[in-house]
Scaffold this motif. Structure first.
Motif, PDB file in Angstrom:
ATOM      1  N   GLN A  21      27.863  56.659  14.372  1.00  0.00           N
ATOM      2  CA  GLN A  21      27.110  57.826  13.930  1.00  0.00           C
ATOM      3  C   GLN A  21      26.970  58.851  15.036  1.00  0.00           C
ATOM      4  O   GLN A  21      26.777  58.512  16.186  1.00  0.00           O
ATOM      5  CB  GLN A  21      25.690  57.430  13.520  1.00  0.00           C
ATOM      6  CG  GLN A  21      25.633  56.671  12.203  1.00  0.00           C
ATOM      7  CD  GLN A  21      24.188  56.427  11.840  1.00  0.00           C
ATOM      8  OE1 GLN A  21      23.375  56.192  12.712  1.00  0.00           O
ATOM      9  NE2 GLN A  21      23.887  56.482  10.565  1.00  0.00           N
ATOM     10  N   GLN A 220      20.106  47.574   8.053  1.00  0.00           N
ATOM     11  CA  GLN A 220      19.601  48.328   9.204  1.00  0.00           C
ATOM     12  C   GLN A 220      18.203  48.898   8.947  1.00  0.00           C
ATOM     13  O   GLN A 220      17.975  50.108   9.009  1.00  0.00           O
ATOM     14  CB  GLN A 220      20.577  49.441   9.589  1.00  0.00           C
ATOM     15  CG  GLN A 220      21.913  48.908  10.102  1.00  0.00           C
ATOM     16  CD  GLN A 220      22.906  50.016  10.371  1.00  0.00           C
ATOM     17  OE1 GLN A 220      22.944  51.016   9.651  1.00  0.00           O
ATOM     18  NE2 GLN A 220      23.708  49.848  11.395  1.00  0.00           N
ATOM     19  N   ILE A 237      17.994  52.197   6.971  1.00  0.00           N
ATOM     20  CA  ILE A 237      18.928  53.255   7.336  1.00  0.00           C
ATOM     21  C   ILE A 237      20.296  53.050   6.682  1.00  0.00           C
ATOM     22  O   ILE A 237      20.893  53.968   6.127  1.00  0.00           O
ATOM     23  CB  ILE A 237      19.106  53.333   8.865  1.00  0.00           C
ATOM     24  CG1 ILE A 237      17.794  53.665   9.563  1.00  0.00           C
ATOM     25  CG2 ILE A 237      20.166  54.373   9.233  1.00  0.00           C
ATOM     26  CD1 ILE A 237      17.871  53.583  11.072  1.00  0.00           C
ATOM     27  N   GLY A 238      20.803  51.826   6.769  1.00  0.00           N
ATOM     28  CA  GLY A 238      22.177  51.575   6.356  1.00  0.00           C
ATOM     29  C   GLY A 238      22.388  51.512   4.866  1.00  0.00           C
ATOM     30  O   GLY A 238      23.524  51.675   4.392  1.00  0.00           O
ATOM     31  N   ASN A 240      20.234  53.256   2.634  1.00  0.00           N
ATOM     32  CA  ASN A 240      19.615  54.442   2.015  1.00  0.00           C
ATOM     33  C   ASN A 240      18.575  54.049   0.960  1.00  0.00           C
ATOM     34  O   ASN A 240      18.505  54.637  -0.126  1.00  0.00           O
ATOM     35  CB  ASN A 240      20.678  55.351   1.387  1.00  0.00           C
ATOM     36  CG  ASN A 240      21.697  55.819   2.386  1.00  0.00           C
ATOM     37  OD1 ASN A 240      21.401  55.997   3.563  1.00  0.00           O
ATOM     38  ND2 ASN A 240      22.935  56.017   1.926  1.00  0.00           N
ATOM     39  N   ASN A 261      19.761  60.100   2.537  1.00  0.00           N
ATOM     40  CA  ASN A 261      20.792  59.522   3.391  1.00  0.00           C
ATOM     41  C   ASN A 261      20.221  59.178   4.763  1.00  0.00           C
ATOM     42  O   ASN A 261      19.749  60.035   5.480  1.00  0.00           O
ATOM     43  CB  ASN A 261      21.953  60.512   3.526  1.00  0.00           C
ATOM     44  CG  ASN A 261      23.206  59.853   4.060  1.00  0.00           C
ATOM     45  OD1 ASN A 261      23.245  58.643   4.264  1.00  0.00           O
ATOM     46  ND2 ASN A 261      24.234  60.657   4.303  1.00  0.00           N
ATOM     47  N   GLN A 262      20.248  57.883   5.088  1.00  0.00           N
ATOM     48  CA  GLN A 262      19.799  57.339   6.369  1.00  0.00           C
ATOM     49  C   GLN A 262      18.311  57.617   6.640  1.00  0.00           C
ATOM     50  O   GLN A 262      17.944  58.391   7.527  1.00  0.00           O
ATOM     51  CB  GLN A 262      20.663  57.847   7.517  1.00  0.00           C
ATOM     52  CG  GLN A 262      22.106  57.345   7.398  1.00  0.00           C
ATOM     53  CD  GLN A 262      23.032  57.982   8.395  1.00  0.00           C
ATOM     54  OE1 GLN A 262      22.624  58.855   9.153  1.00  0.00           O
ATOM     55  NE2 GLN A 262      24.279  57.548   8.385  1.00  0.00           N
ATOM     56  N   TRP A 264      15.151  57.083   8.397  1.00  0.00           N
ATOM     57  CA  TRP A 264      14.742  56.494   9.675  1.00  0.00           C
ATOM     58  C   TRP A 264      13.245  56.229   9.706  1.00  0.00           C
ATOM     59  O   TRP A 264      12.804  55.158  10.074  1.00  0.00           O
ATOM     60  CB  TRP A 264      15.153  57.401  10.838  1.00  0.00           C
ATOM     61  CG  TRP A 264      16.594  57.268  11.224  1.00  0.00           C
ATOM     62  CD1 TRP A 264      17.684  57.588  10.482  1.00  0.00           C
ATOM     63  CD2 TRP A 264      17.100  56.754  12.468  1.00  0.00           C
ATOM     64  NE1 TRP A 264      18.839  57.319  11.170  1.00  0.00           N
ATOM     65  CE2 TRP A 264      18.519  56.805  12.402  1.00  0.00           C
ATOM     66  CE3 TRP A 264      16.502  56.274  13.616  1.00  0.00           C
ATOM     67  CZ2 TRP A 264      19.337  56.389  13.448  1.00  0.00           C
ATOM     68  CZ3 TRP A 264      17.307  55.861  14.671  1.00  0.00           C
ATOM     69  CH2 TRP A 264      18.714  55.912  14.582  1.00  0.00           C
ATOM     70  N   ASN A 278      14.796  61.456   6.027  1.00  0.00           N
ATOM     71  CA  ASN A 278      16.200  61.134   5.790  1.00  0.00           C
ATOM     72  C   ASN A 278      17.069  61.898   6.790  1.00  0.00           C
ATOM     73  O   ASN A 278      17.408  63.067   6.588  1.00  0.00           O
ATOM     74  CB  ASN A 278      16.581  61.481   4.361  1.00  0.00           C
ATOM     75  CG  ASN A 278      15.658  60.823   3.351  1.00  0.00           C
ATOM     76  OD1 ASN A 278      15.366  59.635   3.445  1.00  0.00           O
ATOM     77  ND2 ASN A 278      15.174  61.595   2.385  1.00  0.00           N
TER      78      ASN A 278
END
Length: 522
Positions: A21, A220, A237-238, A240, A261-262, A264, A278
């Motif tokens: 990433q 993740q 994260i991985g 979504n 998307n992702q 955190w 996201n």
């Protein structure tokens, strides 16, 4: 493609990147890369902070503390003005997430120097030397008894700090691989998210021992937040998604909730809604934790949103690691009640309005601005003083940076009731033989509240049941009728009566009044 984010000062650690990433800084002027239909709820322009901001936490004062991982300092934002106050506070190397303990001090894990810095939030100064912890400390959470639990990303452990002495107590607690987020549930257990092993470890904070087997979650997992109902929400994260854990049974509830998307960072507000930052889609997803469903479209924020925090008044703050700022989301106000619901047309009535998201409100009543608006800390109640208005129902409108809401005909302006007094002058006449000395009967109408004469109102003159005449009061409040032709009736009834039936004027309701006058011979 690079596996880490680059900054102007240093390379951020593995903690802040994932394999394969990298996200370049957003082009100048870009606000969002979100493709989905978006809500526009950004209350103000993004607040500039330090380089690569990540974690954020609220102090008892309401100020927001932001860990700037790229500039190794902490910015302080006044949430009353949504502006940075004072100079950045220097801490250790690569500060990431942070927490504020019950004693009001902020505990800042410094991933680059394997320490935790302590900030006195009343003076915004660092207290003592940094506290050594494990390798690459990531996040921290405080328990009600004051201990702070720090995840050590590269050591796969959790360190415990006694905030009364600012020292580590006991040995590090082994958890899963690459622990990042940590949160404490109402039952006192700490939930530690292990990004590298895709699970959550539960720690009994009374004994500082691990409870049961790790709880499998998504791919993740990175951060966790506890909802008012006690459930833990884990941002993956991985995959979504967000995984929901019942903290009474330590089991996963239902299916993962798809988000942006992702995701955190994740936080839950006082209203029970959860918010995910996201990072790859530059937006925030809202989850209703009562139904575990997504609410509305994603909300666009800055570039690389990575962490999120919700103030007691419902405003949402999001750190944008790529654009070096904090976005502020304020939702539109809702209105529930107003009390009292009526007051005089002269204004001056103090009303209380309840609802949500009222922070920063102005109030209009009948299109005129109210004064003295004051909103409580939770943004759920305000007081205001009504302006003057026209008699009748008026719509109450509350406007905030997040939008407007109205109570249609929510307040009624009423006219005040003014008592009146009516006086009559005796008829001047000779009884035998009947003779008029002054040809007019005279009555005077006065407003007893203001003490002023009342003009333009009809006064009825009667002798017994006989109407002698009706006359309007002049500018001096005086009405007159000729008594010449009615003298016999006046003498027969021993005088005459005057009455005012009452009236409604633009400024008051005038109450009825009456008087009697006899006959005198000069």
């Amino acid at each position: 493609m690079s596996t880490t984010l680059q900054t102007t000062q240093q390379e951020l650690p593995q903690l802040l990147s994932l394999p394969g990433q990298a996200w370049p800084p957003a082009p100048a002027g870009e606000v969002s890369r979100a493709a989905a239909p978006a809500l526009t709820l950004l209350a103000i322009p993004p607040i500039p902070v330090g380089s690569n901001p990540v974690g954020l936490a609220f102090a008892p004062s309401g100020d927001l503390y932001v860990a700037n991982s790229g500039s190794s300092n902490v910015s302080v934002i006044s949430t009353a003005t949504d502006t940075v106050v004072g100079a950045p506070i220097a801490v250790g190397g690569t500060p990431v997430w942070l927490t504020v303990a019950p004693n009001g001090n902020a505990y800042v894990p410094n991933s680059g120097s394997n320490t935790v810095s302590v900030i006195d939030t009343t003076t915004n100064t660092v207290i003592g030397a940094p506290i050594p912890v494990g390798n690459q400390p990531a996040a921290a959470a405080a328990t009600p008894n004051g201990n702070v639990y720090v995840t050590n990303f590269a050591a796969n452990t959790v360190s415990v700090i006694d905030t009364t002495t600012n020292t580590v107590v006991g040995a590090p607690i082994p958890v899963g691989a690459q622990p990042v987020g940590v949160a404490v549930a109402p039952n006192g257990n700490a939930y530690v998210v292990n990004r590298g092993s895709n699970n959550v470890t539960v720690i009994n904070t009374a004994t500082n021992t691990v409870v049961g087997a790790p709880i499998p979650v998504g791919n993740q997992p990175n951060f966790v937040a506890i909802a008012p109902n006690g459930n833990a929400y884990v941002a993956n994260i991985g995959s979504n998604t967000v995984t929901v854990i019942d903290t009474t049974t330590n089991t996963v509830i239902g299916l993962p909730i798809p988000v942006g998307n992702q995701p955190w960072g994740i936080a839950v507000g006082p209203n029970g809604n959860a918010y995910t930052a996201n990072r790859a889609s530059n937006n925030v997803t809202v989850i209703d934790t009562a139904t575990n469903t997504v609410v509305g479209a994603p909300i666009p924020v800055g570039s690389g949103p990575i962490a999120v925090a919700v103030a007691v008044n419902g405003k949402v703050y999001v750190t944008n690691i790529n654009s070096n700022n904090v976005s502020v989301i304020q939702f539109p106000p809702t209105l529930s009640t107003i009390n009292p619901t009526q007051g005089p047309v002269t204004g001056g009535t103090v009303v209380t309005i309840t609802g949500t998201n009222l922070t920063g409100a102005s109030v209009d009543i009948g299109g005129n601005p109210a004064t003295g608006v004051s909103v409580n800390a939770a943004g759920t109640q305000l007081t205001a003083t009504t302006p003057p208005g026209a008699a009748g129902p008026a719509t109450v409108t509350v406007t905030t940076p997040g939008g407007s809401a109205s109570l249609v005909n929510g307040f009624t302006y009423v006219l005040p009731v003014h008592a009146t007094s009516l006086t009559a002058t005796p008829a001047l006449a000779k009884l035998f033989p009947p003779h008029v000395y002054f040809p007019f009967l005279t009555a005077t109408l006065t407003d007893q509240v203001t003490g002023l004469p009342v003009p333009g109102q009809p006064i009825t003159f009667k002798a017994g049941t006989n109407v002698l005449g009706i006359a309007n009061t002049n500018a001096q409040g005086v009405a007159q009728v000729n008594e010449t032709l009615t003298l016999t009736l006046i003498l027969r009834n021993g005088g005459y009566d005057v009455t005012f039936a009452g009236a409604i004027t633009p400024s008051a309701i005038l109450s009825p009044s009456s008087a009697h006058a006899g006959v005198i011979e000069p």
